[in-house]
Scaffold this active site. Structure first.
Site, mmCIF file in Angstrom:
data_model
loop_
_atom_site.group_PDB
_atom_site.id
_atom_site.type_symbol
_atom_site.label_atom_id
_atom_site.label_comp_id
_atom_site.label_asym_id
_atom_site.label_seq_id
_atom_site.Cartn_x
_atom_site.Cartn_y
_atom_site.Cartn_z
ATOM 1 N N GLY A 64 0.754 -1.249 0.000
ATOM 2 C CA GLY A 64 0.000 0.000 0.000
ATOM 3 C C GLY A 64 0.785 1.301 0.000
ATOM 4 O O GLY A 64 0.210 2.356 0.240
ATOM 5 N N TRP A 66 2.078 2.965 -2.500
ATOM 6 C CA TRP A 66 1.643 3.882 -3.572
ATOM 7 C C TRP A 66 0.318 4.545 -3.169
ATOM 8 O O TRP A 66 0.102 5.714 -3.417
ATOM 9 C CB TRP A 66 1.504 3.139 -4.913
ATOM 10 C CG TRP A 66 2.828 2.898 -5.597
ATOM 11 C CD1 TRP A 66 4.047 2.808 -5.001
ATOM 12 C CD2 TRP A 66 3.060 2.741 -7.005
ATOM 13 N NE1 TRP A 66 5.021 2.595 -5.950
ATOM 14 C CE2 TRP A 66 4.441 2.538 -7.187
ATOM 15 C CE3 TRP A 66 2.235 2.722 -8.136
ATOM 16 C CZ2 TRP A 66 5.016 2.348 -8.446
ATOM 17 C CZ3 TRP A 66 2.800 2.532 -9.385
ATOM 18 C CH2 TRP A 66 4.177 2.348 -9.543
ATOM 19 N N ASP A 84 -5.658 -5.865 -5.286
ATOM 20 C CA ASP A 84 -4.535 -6.793 -5.139
ATOM 21 C C ASP A 84 -5.061 -8.174 -4.774
ATOM 22 O O ASP A 84 -6.162 -8.312 -4.235
ATOM 23 C CB ASP A 84 -3.546 -6.312 -4.058
ATOM 24 C CG ASP A 84 -2.140 -6.860 -4.296
ATOM 25 O OD1 ASP A 84 -1.247 -6.081 -4.713
ATOM 26 O OD2 ASP A 84 -1.923 -8.077 -4.083
ATOM 27 N N ASP A 101 -8.140 -10.879 -8.232
ATOM 28 C CA ASP A 101 -7.179 -11.042 -9.321
ATOM 29 C C ASP A 101 -7.651 -10.107 -10.425
ATOM 30 O O ASP A 101 -8.788 -10.243 -10.904
ATOM 31 C CB ASP A 101 -7.217 -12.501 -9.788
ATOM 32 C CG ASP A 101 -6.262 -12.780 -10.934
ATOM 33 O OD1 ASP A 101 -5.919 -11.835 -11.677
ATOM 34 O OD2 ASP A 101 -5.859 -13.942 -11.079
ATOM 35 N N ASP A 126 1.896 -1.429 -10.551
ATOM 36 C CA ASP A 126 3.208 -1.845 -10.025
ATOM 37 C C ASP A 126 3.176 -3.364 -9.854
ATOM 38 O O ASP A 126 3.945 -3.921 -9.076
ATOM 39 C CB ASP A 126 3.451 -1.135 -8.680
ATOM 40 C CG ASP A 126 4.906 -1.201 -8.220
ATOM 41 O OD1 ASP A 126 5.807 -1.275 -9.078
ATOM 42 O OD2 ASP A 126 5.139 -1.174 -6.994
ATOM 43 N N LYS A 166 4.752 -0.945 -14.561
ATOM 44 C CA LYS A 166 6.066 -1.570 -14.359
ATOM 45 C C LYS A 166 6.187 -2.769 -15.299
ATOM 46 O O LYS A 166 5.253 -3.563 -15.413
ATOM 47 C CB LYS A 166 6.195 -2.062 -12.917
ATOM 48 C CG LYS A 166 7.478 -2.883 -12.720
ATOM 49 C CD LYS A 166 7.840 -3.042 -11.286
ATOM 50 C CE LYS A 166 6.940 -3.989 -10.543
ATOM 51 N NZ LYS A 166 7.254 -3.970 -9.097
HETATM 52 C C1 LIG Z 1 5.637 -4.900 -5.953
HETATM 53 S S1 LIG Z 1 4.075 -5.251 -5.251
HETATM 54 C C2 LIG Z 1 3.298 -3.681 -5.297
HETATM 55 C C3 LIG Z 1 3.802 -2.714 -4.264
HETATM 56 C C4 LIG Z 1 2.904 -1.493 -4.128
HETATM 57 N N1 LIG Z 1 3.023 -0.623 -5.286
HETATM 58 C C5 LIG Z 1 3.228 -0.677 -2.908
HETATM 59 O O1 LIG Z 1 3.731 0.415 -3.065
HETATM 60 O O2 LIG Z 1 2.987 -1.129 -1.783
HETATM 61 C C6 LIG Z 1 3.270 -6.127 -6.532
HETATM 62 C C7 LIG Z 1 1.857 -6.598 -6.207
HETATM 63 O O3 LIG Z 1 1.221 -7.086 -7.398
HETATM 64 C C8 LIG Z 1 0.218 -7.993 -6.985
HETATM 65 N N2 LIG Z 1 -0.293 -8.766 -8.112
HETATM 66 C C9 LIG Z 1 0.395 -9.579 -8.940
HETATM 67 N N3 LIG Z 1 -0.436 -10.168 -9.831
HETATM 68 C C10 LIG Z 1 -1.692 -9.701 -9.564
HETATM 69 C C11 LIG Z 1 -2.984 -9.936 -10.124
HETATM 70 N N4 LIG Z 1 -3.167 -10.772 -11.152
HETATM 71 N N5 LIG Z 1 -4.062 -9.303 -9.596
HETATM 72 C C12 LIG Z 1 -3.893 -8.458 -8.534
HETATM 73 N N6 LIG Z 1 -2.690 -8.194 -7.957
HETATM 74 C C13 LIG Z 1 -1.605 -8.803 -8.457
HETATM 75 C C14 LIG Z 1 0.954 -8.828 -5.940
HETATM 76 O O4 LIG Z 1 0.038 -9.499 -5.102
HETATM 77 C C15 LIG Z 1 1.799 -7.771 -5.210
HETATM 78 O O5 LIG Z 1 1.194 -7.353 -4.022
#
Ligand SMILES: C[S@@+](CC[C@H](N)C(=O)[O-])C[C@H]1O[C@@H](n2cnc3c(N)ncnc32)[C@H](O)[C@@H]1O
Length: 210
Positions: A64, A66, A84, A101, A126, A166
């Site tokens: 969280g 961002w 997420d 998802d 991200d 990203k």
């Molecule tokens: C690097 S983290 C994001 C960090 C966030 N921007 C922050 O500042 O806290 C990447 C996130 O992408 C989520 N993610 C990956 N594939 C996903 C999907 N298909 N649907 C939802 N979330 C997804 C992961 O669960 C993970 O929490």
């Protein structure tokens, strides 16, 4: 601390690197916040007059940081939708959170979540896939998520809206950015200083949605 010192510190001390400690000290739940801050400083993602409500989607928002960065930029009536696979503990009147998802969320659900008729102003992604360490496989997984983020942006951004994604650098990135150029006036690549030099992630900033 100079830019070089920060980078050096980031590369040599994990997780206690400069950005990690700084995020902790400033109360952010992840060091990723500094990447968004740098992107925002360069591209001014959230400047708005306040005449109309401003809507933001944060795809892959957990834990969280961002959201923590975006929320103070919002005015009365504005909203950020965070999505997420994982739960978050952040709560705010301007935050709508879905534990889903994103590949299973329809465009209409995205719009209904904040009650928007004209669409979103900014879509952020991200998202990162579960990596397996095989570079080509990880790049392909990242690209699949980016295609999903682009789908969300195409269907839910209003005219002139902005998309930030990203992506893991790889052979198909050029093809992907070329595809984005059909929908956006400008497509730029940006590697924040706070992104670890050894990480092959990079951010795409696509602005001026057609
Ligand atoms: C690097 S983290 C994001 C960090 C966030 N921007 C922050 O500042 O806290 C990447 C996130 O992408 C989520 N993610 C990956 N594939 C996903 C999907 N298909 N649907 C939802 N979330 C997804 C992961 O669960 C993970 O929490």
């Amino acid at each position: 601390m100079s830019k070089q010192q920060k980078q050096h510190h980031s590369q040599t001390k994990r997780p206690g690197d400069f950005y990690y400690s700084e995020a902790k000290q400033q109360g952010f739940v992840a060091r990723s916040v500094f990447k968004l801050q740098e992107i925002d400083q360069k591209y001014r993602l959230f400047s708005h007059s306040g005449e109309k409500p401003f809507f933001v989607i944060d795809l892959g928002c957990a834990p969280g940081s961002w959201l923590q960065y975006v929320l103070p930029k919002l005015k009365q009536g504005d909203k950020v939708l965070g999505i997420d696979l994982n739960k978050i503990s952040l709560k705010d009147d301007k935050l709508v959170f879905m534990q889903r998802d994103i590949t299973e969320v329809t465009s209409q659900e995205f719009l209904d979540a904040v009650g928007s008729t004209e669409g979103y102003d900014v879509v952020l992604s991200d998202m990162a896939p579960k990596t397996c360490g095989i570079k080509l496989v990880d790049q392909e997984r990242s690209l699949d998520l980016c295609r999903e983020a682009a789908r969300v942006a195409r269907d839910t951004l209003r005219k002139n809206g902005t998309l930030v994604i990203k992506i893991f650098q790889g052979p198909d990135v050029k093809k992907f950015t070329d595809e984005l150029k059909h929908d956006f006036k400008e497509v730029k690549m940006f590697k924040p200083d706070s992104s670890r030099a050894q990480s092959f992630e990079i951010y795409i900033v696509a602005s001026g949605k057609n």
